[in-house]
Design a protein around this motif. Structure first.
Motif, PDB file in Angstrom:
ATOM      1  N   LEU A 161       0.866  -1.169  -0.047  1.00  0.00           N
ATOM      2  CA  LEU A 161      -0.069   0.156   0.081  1.00  0.00           C
ATOM      3  C   LEU A 161       0.862   1.259  -0.168  1.00  0.00           C
ATOM      4  N   ALA A 162       2.002   1.083   0.544  1.00  0.00           N
ATOM      5  CA  ALA A 162       2.855   2.408   0.755  1.00  0.00           C
ATOM      6  C   ALA A 162       3.556   2.519  -0.712  1.00  0.00           C
ATOM      7  N   ALA A 163       3.764   1.565  -1.498  1.00  0.00           N
ATOM      8  CA  ALA A 163       4.129   1.393  -2.975  1.00  0.00           C
ATOM      9  C   ALA A 163       3.150   2.488  -3.729  1.00  0.00           C
ATOM     10  N   GLN A 164       1.758   2.181  -3.377  1.00  0.00           N
ATOM     11  CA  GLN A 164       0.745   2.631  -4.234  1.00  0.00           C
ATOM     12  C   GLN A 164       0.710   4.401  -4.001  1.00  0.00           C
ATOM     13  N   VAL A 165       1.377   4.724  -2.878  1.00  0.00           N
ATOM     14  CA  VAL A 165       1.452   6.199  -2.825  1.00  0.00           C
ATOM     15  C   VAL A 165       2.125   6.779  -4.091  1.00  0.00           C
ATOM     16  N   VAL A 166       3.121   6.310  -4.442  1.00  0.00           N
ATOM     17  CA  VAL A 166       3.904   6.792  -5.518  1.00  0.00           C
ATOM     18  C   VAL A 166       3.270   6.600  -6.745  1.00  0.00           C
ATOM     19  N   VAL A 167       2.249   5.759  -6.909  1.00  0.00           N
ATOM     20  CA  VAL A 167       1.445   5.332  -8.280  1.00  0.00           C
ATOM     21  C   VAL A 167       0.381   6.314  -8.474  1.00  0.00           C
ATOM     22  N   VAL A 168      -0.450   6.400  -7.374  1.00  0.00           N
ATOM     23  CA  VAL A 168      -1.554   7.465  -7.453  1.00  0.00           C
ATOM     24  C   VAL A 168      -1.307   8.619  -7.199  1.00  0.00           C
ATOM     25  N   LEU A 187     -17.553   4.327  -7.495  1.00  0.00           N
ATOM     26  CA  LEU A 187     -16.571   3.759  -8.333  1.00  0.00           C
ATOM     27  C   LEU A 187     -15.043   3.644  -7.790  1.00  0.00           C
ATOM     28  N   VAL A 188     -14.594   4.591  -7.137  1.00  0.00           N
ATOM     29  CA  VAL A 188     -13.408   4.735  -6.630  1.00  0.00           C
ATOM     30  C   VAL A 188     -13.111   3.423  -5.610  1.00  0.00           C
ATOM     31  N   ALA A 189     -14.314   3.237  -4.622  1.00  0.00           N
ATOM     32  CA  ALA A 189     -14.436   2.489  -3.600  1.00  0.00           C
ATOM     33  C   ALA A 189     -14.229   1.025  -4.270  1.00  0.00           C
ATOM     34  N   GLY A 190     -14.771   0.956  -5.610  1.00  0.00           N
ATOM     35  CA  GLY A 190     -14.538  -0.728  -6.267  1.00  0.00           C
ATOM     36  C   GLY A 190     -13.318  -0.804  -6.671  1.00  0.00           C
ATOM     37  N   GLY A 191     -12.576   0.070  -7.049  1.00  0.00           N
ATOM     38  CA  GLY A 191     -11.148  -0.095  -7.302  1.00  0.00           C
ATOM     39  C   GLY A 191     -10.112  -0.282  -6.123  1.00  0.00           C
ATOM     40  N   LEU A 192     -10.405   0.617  -5.074  1.00  0.00           N
ATOM     41  CA  LEU A 192      -9.745   0.465  -3.801  1.00  0.00           C
ATOM     42  C   LEU A 192     -10.117  -0.898  -3.097  1.00  0.00           C
ATOM     43  N   LEU A 193     -11.298  -1.362  -3.127  1.00  0.00           N
ATOM     44  CA  LEU A 193     -11.657  -2.781  -2.532  1.00  0.00           C
ATOM     45  C   LEU A 193     -10.774  -3.821  -3.474  1.00  0.00           C
ATOM     46  N   ALA A 194     -10.903  -3.766  -4.490  1.00  0.00           N
ATOM     47  CA  ALA A 194     -10.284  -4.842  -5.485  1.00  0.00           C
ATOM     48  C   ALA A 194      -8.833  -4.863  -5.127  1.00  0.00           C
ATOM     49  N   MET A 195      -7.978  -3.764  -4.812  1.00  0.00           N
ATOM     50  CA  MET A 195      -6.737  -3.538  -4.424  1.00  0.00           C
ATOM     51  C   MET A 195      -6.459  -3.999  -3.166  1.00  0.00           C
ATOM     52  N   LEU A 196      -7.437  -4.006  -2.230  1.00  0.00           N
ATOM     53  CA  LEU A 196      -7.155  -4.621  -0.901  1.00  0.00           C
ATOM     54  C   LEU A 196      -7.286  -6.288  -0.749  1.00  0.00           C
ATOM     55  N   VAL A 197      -8.359  -6.473  -1.620  1.00  0.00           N
ATOM     56  CA  VAL A 197      -8.319  -8.013  -1.802  1.00  0.00           C
ATOM     57  C   VAL A 197      -7.130  -8.643  -2.412  1.00  0.00           C
ATOM     58  N   ALA A 198      -6.601  -8.261  -3.487  1.00  0.00           N
ATOM     59  CA  ALA A 198      -5.496  -8.509  -4.064  1.00  0.00           C
ATOM     60  C   ALA A 198      -4.215  -8.309  -2.820  1.00  0.00           C
ATOM     61  N   ASN A 199      -4.294  -7.386  -2.017  1.00  0.00           N
ATOM     62  CA  ASN A 199      -3.215  -7.413  -1.262  1.00  0.00           C
ATOM     63  C   ASN A 199      -3.298  -8.523  -0.192  1.00  0.00           C
ATOM     64  N   LEU A 200      -4.428  -9.021   0.388  1.00  0.00           N
ATOM     65  CA  LEU A 200      -4.652  -9.693   1.421  1.00  0.00           C
ATOM     66  C   LEU A 200      -4.524 -11.102   0.873  1.00  0.00           C
ATOM     67  N   SER A 201      -4.460 -11.328  -0.466  1.00  0.00           N
ATOM     68  CA  SER A 201      -4.394 -12.727  -0.945  1.00  0.00           C
ATOM     69  C   SER A 201      -3.111 -13.141  -0.841  1.00  0.00           C
ATOM     70  N   TRP A 216      -0.883  -3.757  -9.946  1.00  0.00           N
ATOM     71  CA  TRP A 216      -2.138  -3.020  -9.757  1.00  0.00           C
ATOM     72  C   TRP A 216      -2.684  -2.109 -10.447  1.00  0.00           C
ATOM     73  N   LEU A 217      -1.878  -1.774 -11.477  1.00  0.00           N
ATOM     74  CA  LEU A 217      -2.296  -0.666 -12.318  1.00  0.00           C
ATOM     75  C   LEU A 217      -3.906  -0.754 -12.865  1.00  0.00           C
ATOM     76  N   PRO A 218      -4.265  -1.939 -13.316  1.00  0.00           N
ATOM     77  CA  PRO A 218      -6.013  -1.873 -13.413  1.00  0.00           C
ATOM     78  C   PRO A 218      -6.755  -1.381 -12.429  1.00  0.00           C
ATOM     79  N   PHE A 219      -6.221  -1.763 -11.269  1.00  0.00           N
ATOM     80  CA  PHE A 219      -7.067  -1.199 -10.053  1.00  0.00           C
ATOM     81  C   PHE A 219      -6.764   0.427  -9.672  1.00  0.00           C
ATOM     82  N   ALA A 220      -5.498   0.655  -9.734  1.00  0.00           N
ATOM     83  CA  ALA A 220      -5.065   2.051  -9.286  1.00  0.00           C
ATOM     84  C   ALA A 220      -5.831   3.226 -10.087  1.00  0.00           C
ATOM     85  N   ILE A 221      -6.039   2.853 -11.515  1.00  0.00           N
ATOM     86  CA  ILE A 221      -6.365   3.986 -12.180  1.00  0.00           C
ATOM     87  C   ILE A 221      -7.916   4.169 -11.657  1.00  0.00           C
ATOM     88  N   TRP A 222      -8.481   3.585 -11.091  1.00  0.00           N
ATOM     89  CA  TRP A 222     -10.002   3.967 -10.605  1.00  0.00           C
ATOM     90  C   TRP A 222      -9.906   4.831  -9.329  1.00  0.00           C
TER      91      TRP A 222
END
Length: 428
Positions: free
Chosen positions: A331-338, A362-376, A387-393
């Protein structure tokens, strides 16, 4: 500002802890944690262009987004996004920043010459995923369904082989993601919100990883799948059923580009909830079904490929990379992506007055997808690209910031991207 400051602190802690862990036992398998990058301050031929593009968007972007006709804004967003991505990539030079990116030993183009018979390739694909398999695939080919490899095989067959043409495809499709997100935001929220968000979509730090990676291509394809679904669900398309069918075709293709893109179902559900309808679902299923049938009949069973990949994943670096670090450092890495503007916008998205809006869902959908991917546990490192396909949302959240401060926040977005690309060499 508090949210942005907290994000900076999170990244700093992840970097400090990551460097300590890597220097102590080497289990992170990163040279500059939490990013897959190494330290090398440099400038390149793209530096002047990147500075010019950034300055023009910061100064004129908000005004242009208000005044341009809608169709012209869509084309302009695509073009300026491409210019931003290309200029950042060329900071590393034409060879290292563009043509070499997709030709390394990990990448798809290494395997293109091996594909002489597509049917035979699909039948044997899963059997070549494991590291101890005879003639096993390179890391990126093994880590994805065969659609990703077949994309570059197709380019080669029509005479557009090699790293340069592959880069052109990835950047062109990846840059179109900004336009697709604009279309979706307009459909689910309103045109004013989409116009306000446009400069932030164009100047996103995510451009560092779109240019050049196949994940940029994945992000573009998946973004249009969601955008067409939004048009179908809100009936903003002239033929909603056709938009739903087109969405399904693209969603089906994304299933065979990356296993992780199955999580786009979360974003799709967010779109349907925001539009308050499930009407497009049959058309989406109908559009996706031919891909499933075609690949399965040809000899590639998606689920077998995925379960084999999980075993391969833990045969490599993921087998030693600590989950306890990556579950928060990702999640820290995503700071410099978004970027910091998006983080500040996410803080605003949690406000009671906007919580139920189409944009926030819409934003919540992207964030939730990212969090699920993270916990997996299937995303240990390299998430700035994966995570670019999720981060763009998440990027449209910046539209919620006070309009009077937009140019300052756009400057912050540009500064993040320019800093990363001039101090670090990123990618595989």
């Amino acid at each position: 500002m508090y949210a942005a400051g907290a994000a900076v602190a999170l990244f700093a802690v992840a970097a400090a802890v990551g460097h300590h862990l890597e220097n102590r036992d080497g289990t992170l398998r990163l040279r500059w944690p939490p990013l897959y990058a190494y330290w090398e301050p440099h400038v390149g031929p793209g530096t002047p262009a990147a500075l010019v593009v950034a300055a023009l968007v910061v100064v004129y972007g908000p005004t242009a987004a208000r005044r341009l006709g809608w169709r012209r804004l869509l084309w302009a967003s695509w073009g300026v996004s491409a210019a931003w991505i290309w200029s950042l990539a060329l900071i590393d030079g034409w060879y290292r920043g563009v043509t070499r990116r997709l030709t390394t030993k990990y990448e798809y183009l290494q395997s293109v010459p091996e594909v002489q018979d597509v049917g035979a390739t699909l039948r044997e694909f899963s059997g070549r995923i494991l590291m101890d398999a005879p003639d096993n695939w390179p890391a990126h080919v093994a880590g994805h369904p065969p659609g990703a490899l077949l994309t570059f095989v197709g380019l080669d067959r029509i005479g557009l082989g090699g790293g340069a043409w592959a880069a052109v495809l990835c950047v062109t499709v990846g840059a179109s993601a900004a336009t697709a997100v604009l279309v979706a935001v307009r459909a689910l929220a309103d045109e004013h919100t989409a116009r306000v968000a446009a400069p932030f979509l164009v100047l996103a730090p995510a451009a560092v990883w779109i240019g050049v990676s196949a994940d940029g291509y994945f992000a573009g394809v998946s973004a249009w799948a969601v955008a067409l679904l939004a048009l179908a669900a809100t009936r903003r398309a002239r033929l909603p059923w056709l938009a739903g069918l087109g969405s399904g075709v693209l969603f089906g293709w994304t299933m065979y580009l990356s296993y992780g893109l199955g999580l786009l179902a979360v974003v799709a559900v967010a779109v349907l909830v925001a539009a308050r309808t499930w009407r497009p679902v049959p058309w989406v299923v109908l559009g996706a079904l031919p891909w499933v049938v075609a690949f399965t009949v040809a000899g590639f069973w998606w689920y077998e490929g995925y379960t084999t990949l999980v075993e391969r994943y833990y045969q490599g670096a993921a087998g030693v990379r600590p989950y306890a670090y990556y579950v928060w450092a990702n999640l820290a890495a995503q700071v410099v992506v978004v970027g910091l503007a998006t983080v500040a916008g996410l803080r605003r998205a949690a406000g009671r007055e906007v919580r139920r809006s189409g944009l926030v869902l819409l934003v919540a959908g992207g964030l939730l997808a990212m969090l699920v991917a993270n916990l997996s546990g299937m995303s240990k490192a390299e998430t700035e690209r994966i995570w670019l396909p999720f981060a763009i949302w998440l990027l449209p959240a910046a539209a919620l910031l006070p309009v009077r401060d937009h140019r300052w926040w756009l400057g912050a977005q540009a500064a993040v991207a320019l800093t990363v690309n001039h101090l670090l060499v990123t990618g595989w």
